[in-house]
Design a protein around this motif. Structure first.
Motif, PDB file in Angstrom:
ATOM      1  N   THR A  10      -1.422   3.823   5.757  1.00 50.73           N
ATOM      2  CA  THR A  10      -1.715   4.422   4.450  1.00 50.73           C
ATOM      3  C   THR A  10      -3.081   5.104   4.435  1.00 50.73           C
ATOM      4  O   THR A  10      -3.617   5.396   3.365  1.00 50.73           O
ATOM      5  N   SER A  51      -0.693  -1.955   8.974  1.00 55.34           N
ATOM      6  CA  SER A  51      -0.189  -1.456   7.696  1.00 55.34           C
ATOM      7  C   SER A  51      -1.252  -0.662   6.952  1.00 55.34           C
ATOM      8  O   SER A  51      -0.946   0.350   6.312  1.00 55.34           O
ATOM      9  N   GLY A  68       0.798  -1.216   0.000  1.00 52.87           N
ATOM     10  CA  GLY A  68       0.000   0.000   0.000  1.00 52.87           C
ATOM     11  C   GLY A  68       0.827   1.260   0.000  1.00 52.87           C
ATOM     12  O   GLY A  68       0.317   2.343   0.235  1.00 52.87           O
ATOM     13  N   GLY A  69       2.131   1.180  -0.222  1.00 51.12           N
ATOM     14  CA  GLY A  69       2.949   2.381  -0.359  1.00 51.12           C
ATOM     15  C   GLY A  69       3.587   2.876   0.913  1.00 51.12           C
ATOM     16  O   GLY A  69       4.344   3.834   0.893  1.00 51.12           O
ATOM     17  N   ALA A  70       3.313   2.262   2.046  1.00 50.75           N
ATOM     18  CA  ALA A  70       3.894   2.732   3.303  1.00 50.75           C
ATOM     19  C   ALA A  70       5.160   1.951   3.617  1.00 50.75           C
ATOM     20  O   ALA A  70       5.365   0.849   3.135  1.00 50.75           O
TER      21      ALA A  70
END
Length: 560
Positions: A128, A124, A44-46
């Motif tokens: 995001t 997680s 998720g980009g984190a």
């Protein structure tokens, strides 16, 4: 010298990692999970804060004591309810029931329920700006492999061992409110443990896992466990508005109100220490005193057996013999460390019989504790001189119900606490019964506004008069002068006309992790996959849903 030691350590690590990798390659393909090291650096980009357990198992398996006992942390853990928190078919069925009853609150329910059952995936998602999903994180519903691996890792190594000390023990830490460092980058993150680690081994672990080990005593504190095992739920009305807060499970608060808080932590019982010194890793492991076994002893033998029987359907990674051993350990723990029982003041009363059954709680919290589906009860039989049963209360049926229990016969009723039992239709059951806004019994967590009954046996030192409302005794047990900290006494006054002596009294205490009513109330939801699956499993295994914890026998009278 330090560099040479490090190189030698890394060489040993790679060798052991290869052997362990070969071992895992032999597990069923349905149980395999993708390694987080082979996945993208973030979901998720984190920034990725956690690693799944496969990163840890390579070094923390293959561990034995000086006497040859296998104490492998990874193998112990993966056969525990902690590791299988997300696979638990009852939990999945219960979540499906809640979102069916309260569809407008689906997002909030799934987010809250995934907090402690799918912590890597849920944490997680929050990083995001999202929320935790229960079913969207499962392979069955199309979750991508990394998300599914994170979710199905349950209460994983890098979750508990990264929890910071900062807010532990405070109300803010409860209901999954633990804190994890969200800022330090990969490769420099701290993993907490109970032992001091020298520089060489710090570098070795950092190279192998991306984490730097650090000694911190908070990892062995009850407050760490309390962050998830002190759980409050919120009842919802028809519009999805919160109308009440319920202490769904609060064993930590019960423990704080007992004598056990002085010298026994949660880990003392649930993570027993190894006798003598032992290593915690198979790679350059140095002997350590009081190494804690990661078996997480509890009471849910029934779910461990269910996970084993339906392992292929549920994607269980633990080997059959590991789950079998875990279930046996659980039953042994129940039978040796849970309760004591005695029969006192047994005597004939004309043509009748009177006696007391006293149950002593050996646990550091109420018995039973935690999730309110659990119950313990008295099964009492009296036989005459020929062995014929002339009285019986509390017999278990093959379908998991208790003969004479009002709740098992009627979902709108429940068995009251008894100070005196006079008939076979009365059963002493120690349990918590939730009530909805109309004071009807309910097994729906999002419908429970208060407890109609809570006569679970109190731990030693527990004062019911001064107890906080969140751990209060509810119902007639509060006024029972024989229901006190550490034990309860139930009087039996029976009419036994014509029974020949001697009379034999057989008393036993039984424990059931998922009570009959909690299972049967899912029957109305079996149009959905998860409730249908659990009900099917339960019906197949109901005859083994309870175990006898302790039993005593005594005789009264002389042959005529």
């Amino acid at each position: 010298m330090r560099i040479m030691t490090y190189v030698a350590s890394l060489t040993a690590l790679l060798s052991v990692g290869y052997v362990v990798g070969e071992l895992f390659a032999q597990t069923p393909s349905t149980a395999l999970q993708p390694s987080s090291q082979e996945a993208p650096a973030a979901h998720g980009g984190a920034a990725r804060l956690f690693e799944t357990s496969d990163v840890c198992l390579a070094c923390h398996n293959g561990v034995t004591t000086a006497l040859g006992e296998d104490i492998s942390i990874g193998f112990d853990w993966r056969a525990s309810m902690m590791a299988n928190a997300a696979r638990d078919p009852y939990w999945q069925a219960a979540v499906r029931r809640e979102i069916t009853d309260h569809p407008q609150a689906r997002e909030a329910i799934e987010d809250k329920c995934s907090t402690c059952h799918m912590p890597i995936a849920r944490y997680s998602a929050h990083l995001t700006g999202g929320t935790g999903e229960v079913f969207g994180s499962l392979p069955r519903y199309g979750a991508d492999p990394q998300l599914a691996a994170d979710a199905l890792d349950g209460v994983s190594c890098s979750v508990c061992h990264q929890i910071a000390e900062s807010n532990l023990g405070s109300p803010e830490s409860f209901t999954g409110g633990f804190e994890v460092d969200e800022h330090t980058g990969s490769g420099e993150r701290t993993i907490y443990g109970p032992f001091e680690v020298d520089d060489g081994r710090v570098r070795l672990m950092q190279s192998a896992s991306g984490f730097r080990p650090e000694e911190s005593p908070h990892i062995q504190s009850s407050e760490l466990c309390a962050s998830c095992h002190t759980l409050y739920t919120h009842a919802l009305d028809e519009d999805g508005n919160e109308v009440a807060e319920l202490p769904e499970q609060v064993p930590y608060l019960e423990w704080l109100h007992s004598d056990y808080r002085e010298d026994q932590s949660c880990q003392s019982c649930h993570m027993p220490v190894v006798q003598g010194e032992a290593p915690i890793t198979s790679v350059l492991g140095q002997p350590r005193p009081e190494v804690s076994r990661h078996v997480f002893r509890g009471g849910n033998f029934f779910m461990l057996r269910m996970l084993n029987r339906y392992r292929n359907e549920l994607g269980v990674t633990a080997l059959p013999q590991e789950l079998d051993a875990a279930a046996k350990r659980t039953v042994d723990h129940l039978r040796t460390s849970t309760a004591r029982m005695r029969v006192e003041d047994a005597r004939r009363t004309g043509d009748g019989l009177a006696f007391d059954v006293v149950v002593e709680n050996l646990a550091g919290h109420k018995l039973p504790t935690a999730y309110p589906s659990r119950r313990v009860w008295l099964h009492v039989r009296v036989r005459d001189s020929s062995g014929q049963v002339v009285f019986e209360s509390g017999a278990l049926r093959p379908d998991g119900s208790i003969v004479g229990n009002d709740a098992d016969a009627d979902p709108d009723a429940y068995e009251p606490h008894h100070t005196v039992v006079r008939s076979a239709e009365q059963v002493q059951i120690y349990e918590s019964i939730m009530g909805d806004a109309s004071d009807r019994p309910t097994t729906g967590l999002m419908s429970g506004v208060r407890y109609l009954k809570d006569n679970r046996i109190l731990p030693a030192g527990f004062d019911k008069v001064t107890a906080d409302p969140d751990i209060a005794v509810e119902g007639t047990a509060y006024d029972d002068t024989d229901f006190v900290g550490g034990e309860d006494r139930t009087r039996y006054e029976l009419s036994l006309d014509g029974s020949s002596e001697p009379l034999t009294i057989e008393a036993s205490l039984w424990y059931q992790p998922i009570g009959y009513r909690w299972a049967r109330n899912l029957d109305d939801y079996t149009d959905a996959f998860e409730p249908e699956r659990f009900v099917r499993y339960y019906d197949d295994m109901a005859s083994g849903s309870a175990v006898r914890v302790v039993e005593v026998e005594t005789s009264v009278g002389t042959p005529r």
